[in-house]
Design an enzyme around this catalytic site. Structure first.
Site, PDB file in Angstrom:
ATOM      1  N   ASP A  19       0.826  -1.216   0.000  1.00 50.46           N
ATOM      2  CA  ASP A  19       0.000   0.000   0.000  1.00 50.46           C
ATOM      3  C   ASP A  19       0.860   1.266   0.000  1.00 50.46           C
ATOM      4  O   ASP A  19       1.968   1.271   0.537  1.00 50.46           O
ATOM      5  CB  ASP A  19      -0.921  -0.019   1.232  1.00 50.46           C
ATOM      6  CG  ASP A  19      -2.089   0.939   1.076  1.00 50.46           C
ATOM      7  OD1 ASP A  19      -2.388   1.363  -0.064  1.00 50.46           O
ATOM      8  OD2 ASP A  19      -2.709   1.273   2.105  1.00 50.46           O
ATOM      9  N   GLY A  20       0.328   2.324  -0.602  1.00 51.42           N
ATOM     10  CA  GLY A  20       0.974   3.637  -0.546  1.00 51.42           C
ATOM     11  C   GLY A  20       1.546   4.130  -1.869  1.00 51.42           C
ATOM     12  O   GLY A  20       2.212   5.166  -1.900  1.00 51.42           O
ATOM     13  N   HIS A  36       2.451   3.387  -8.945  1.00 53.33           N
ATOM     14  CA  HIS A  36       2.284   1.954  -9.227  1.00 53.33           C
ATOM     15  C   HIS A  36       3.503   1.435  -9.991  1.00 53.33           C
ATOM     16  O   HIS A  36       3.995   0.337  -9.735  1.00 53.33           O
ATOM     17  CB  HIS A  36       1.015   1.699 -10.029  1.00 53.33           C
ATOM     18  CG  HIS A  36      -0.240   2.089  -9.298  1.00 53.33           C
ATOM     19  ND1 HIS A  36      -0.463   1.735  -7.989  1.00 53.33           N
ATOM     20  CD2 HIS A  36      -1.332   2.818  -9.680  1.00 53.33           C
ATOM     21  CE1 HIS A  36      -1.641   2.218  -7.598  1.00 53.33           C
ATOM     22  NE2 HIS A  36      -2.174   2.881  -8.603  1.00 53.33           N
ATOM     23  N   TRP A  68     -11.820  -2.134  -8.237  1.00 54.73           N
ATOM     24  CA  TRP A  68     -12.541  -1.832  -9.490  1.00 54.73           C
ATOM     25  C   TRP A  68     -13.225  -0.476  -9.402  1.00 54.73           C
ATOM     26  O   TRP A  68     -13.558   0.120 -10.436  1.00 54.73           O
ATOM     27  CB  TRP A  68     -13.594  -2.905  -9.799  1.00 54.73           C
ATOM     28  CG  TRP A  68     -13.033  -4.242 -10.141  1.00 54.73           C
ATOM     29  CD1 TRP A  68     -13.074  -5.364  -9.359  1.00 54.73           C
ATOM     30  CD2 TRP A  68     -12.355  -4.622 -11.348  1.00 54.73           C
ATOM     31  NE1 TRP A  68     -12.450  -6.410 -10.002  1.00 54.73           N
ATOM     32  CE2 TRP A  68     -12.001  -5.991 -11.232  1.00 54.73           C
ATOM     33  CE3 TRP A  68     -12.005  -3.946 -12.521  1.00 54.73           C
ATOM     34  CZ2 TRP A  68     -11.329  -6.686 -12.230  1.00 54.73           C
ATOM     35  CZ3 TRP A  68     -11.323  -4.640 -13.517  1.00 54.73           C
ATOM     36  CH2 TRP A  68     -10.995  -5.992 -13.370  1.00 54.73           C
ATOM     37  N   LEU A 130      10.291 -21.051  -4.149  1.00 51.85           N
ATOM     38  CA  LEU A 130       9.322 -20.112  -3.568  1.00 51.85           C
ATOM     39  C   LEU A 130       7.968 -20.205  -4.274  1.00 51.85           C
ATOM     40  O   LEU A 130       7.898 -20.204  -5.502  1.00 51.85           O
ATOM     41  CB  LEU A 130       9.868 -18.676  -3.714  1.00 51.85           C
ATOM     42  CG  LEU A 130       8.945 -17.542  -3.273  1.00 51.85           C
ATOM     43  CD1 LEU A 130       8.778 -17.523  -1.751  1.00 51.85           C
ATOM     44  CD2 LEU A 130       9.490 -16.194  -3.744  1.00 51.85           C
TER      45      LEU A 130
END
Ligand code: IPE
Ligand code: IPE
Ligand code: MG
Length: 240
Positions: A19-20, A36, A68, A130
């Site tokens: 986030d952020g 982003h 959305w 992973l």
């Protein structure tokens, strides 16, 4: 920092609410989408770090069912970024034995996005390193409702009987299926909420809320979060 953590007591599963990004861009007087874009670099660094550390599972929250409701240009930019990320990174991820899994409903995505994702899943299916879970068009409530519907369907088809429903069976109907629950959940940017992420799976997770915005979050910050996790006393309801 790396020497401070105990390599024998690493979390098996780390989940991250990235986030952020928007605030990171706004602080620089840039459009939100630039945040982003910058966030992709953090994602690359953190996935590499988890792979190098030998973490079993990393889950990242990439796009929620509520996202959305953002402006359509931002939504399409996020989807485009994801496709670009996959195209650019899949070679290295595959080489590093990473297995990609999606948590969420892919159906509403564009054909290009779906194809790119399905190719990545197919290509890495047999990898044993992973496990990289991407929560995409994911919402925990939708996941729980979906599980209930699938269970109801299997009861109607007489594949299972209601008496068989227990916590383990229920878990297997979630997107996370047999994955170990997240030991550590990190949410960047200082917000302290789940925003519809892994509500069932987080029953006994440890939470760390670094103030850093996601594009500023790097390997050292991950190590710090693991260090904090290792200094928690996990009791699981019992007494010692
Ligand atoms: C997280 O950053 C990325 C996604 C939700 C896709 P945000 O876009 O939520 O950034 P802020 O919270 O507005 O700063
Ligand atoms: C959660 O972040 C979703 C992702 C990081 C993908 P949001 O930014 O969408 O959550 P809220 O709106 O702050 O709760
Ligand atoms: Mg946000």
């Amino acid at each position: 920092m790396l020497d401070k953590i105990n390599k024998d007591k690493l979390p098996r599963h780390i989940a991250i609410i990235m986030d952020g990004n928007g605030r990171w861009a706004t602080k620089r007087m840039l459009p939100r989408i630039m945040g982003h874009k910058a966030g992709i670099d953090s994602l690359r660094e953190i996935v590499r770090a988890c792979s190098d550390l030998g973490i079993e599972i990393i889950t990242v929250y990439a796009f929620s069912t509520e996202n959305w409701n953002r402006p359509s240009e931002e939504v399409s930019f996020l989807m485009k970024l994801l496709v670009e990320y996959m195209r650019r990174e899949i070679g290295e991820l595959h080489k590093n034995n990473v297995r990609i899994k999606i948590l969420g409903e892919l159906e509403p995505l564009t054909t290009v996005t779906k194809n790119e994702i399905n190719d990545a899943i197919e290509m890495t299916r047999a990898n044993t390193g992973l496990q990289f879970n991407i929560a995409l068009n994911y919402g925990s409530r939708a996941e729980l409702v979906r599980a209930c519907k699938l269970i109801a369907g299997d009861i109607l088809n007489e594949k299972i009987s209601p008496d068989e429903i227990d916590e383990e069976l229920f878990s297997n109907y979630l997107y996370t299926t047999k994955d170990a629950d997240p030991d550590l959940i990190i949410r960047t940017s200082g917000e302290q909420r789940l925003s519809n992420f892994l509500l069932w799976q987080c029953a006994y997770s440890e939470f760390v809320f670094p103030d850093k915005l996601w594009p500023d979050f790097g390997k050292d910050d991950l190590i710090s979060a693991i260090y904090e996790y290792q200094n928690r006393d996990r009791r699981f309801g019992t007494v010692k």
